[in-house]
Design an enzyme around this catalytic site. Sequence first.
Site: not given
Ligand SMILES: [Zn+2]
Length: 151
Positions: A53, A55, A83, A86
């Site tokens: 991801h 982030e 999420c 992250c």
């Molecule tokens: Zn994430």
Amino acid sequence: MTTDHEHVARTIELAEEAVEDGNTPFGALLVVDGEVRREARNTTLTDDDVSAHPELKLARWAGSELSPEELADCTMYASTEPCPMCTAAIHYAGIGRVVFGVAGETLHELTGGGVPIPAEEVIRRADGDADVEGPIATEAAMAVHESFFGA
Ligand SMILES: [Zn+2]
């Protein structure tokens, strides 16, 4: 001075670029002292890595490369609310602020996927003090998701 909305607009462009690269539509960037220091696109599919991801990649970079003072002054901008994975990394890195385009719960309503626990809740449950602001660009951020995941 670039505004929060302009930075989030750039993360939405990064989300579109992620799709062009063969990935899912998520983008993020880091700003320290008004300057964009690093950008990232989702690469979960092309890297075959569930943790790729944007982030999380940026939080790992920030924790390694930024000083404590820079981290406290750092804002993570994300096209979609980070999420819980992250957000935990953002907390561990010590990043001071998070601003996102669309809420994770709004995306979850479209896809049924993800882990739609609000970033604010993750930070608070961790006794963190990062500021979490959003959603500030629901329509623009969701347009990318709707064209990818289907409205
Ligand atoms: Zn994430």
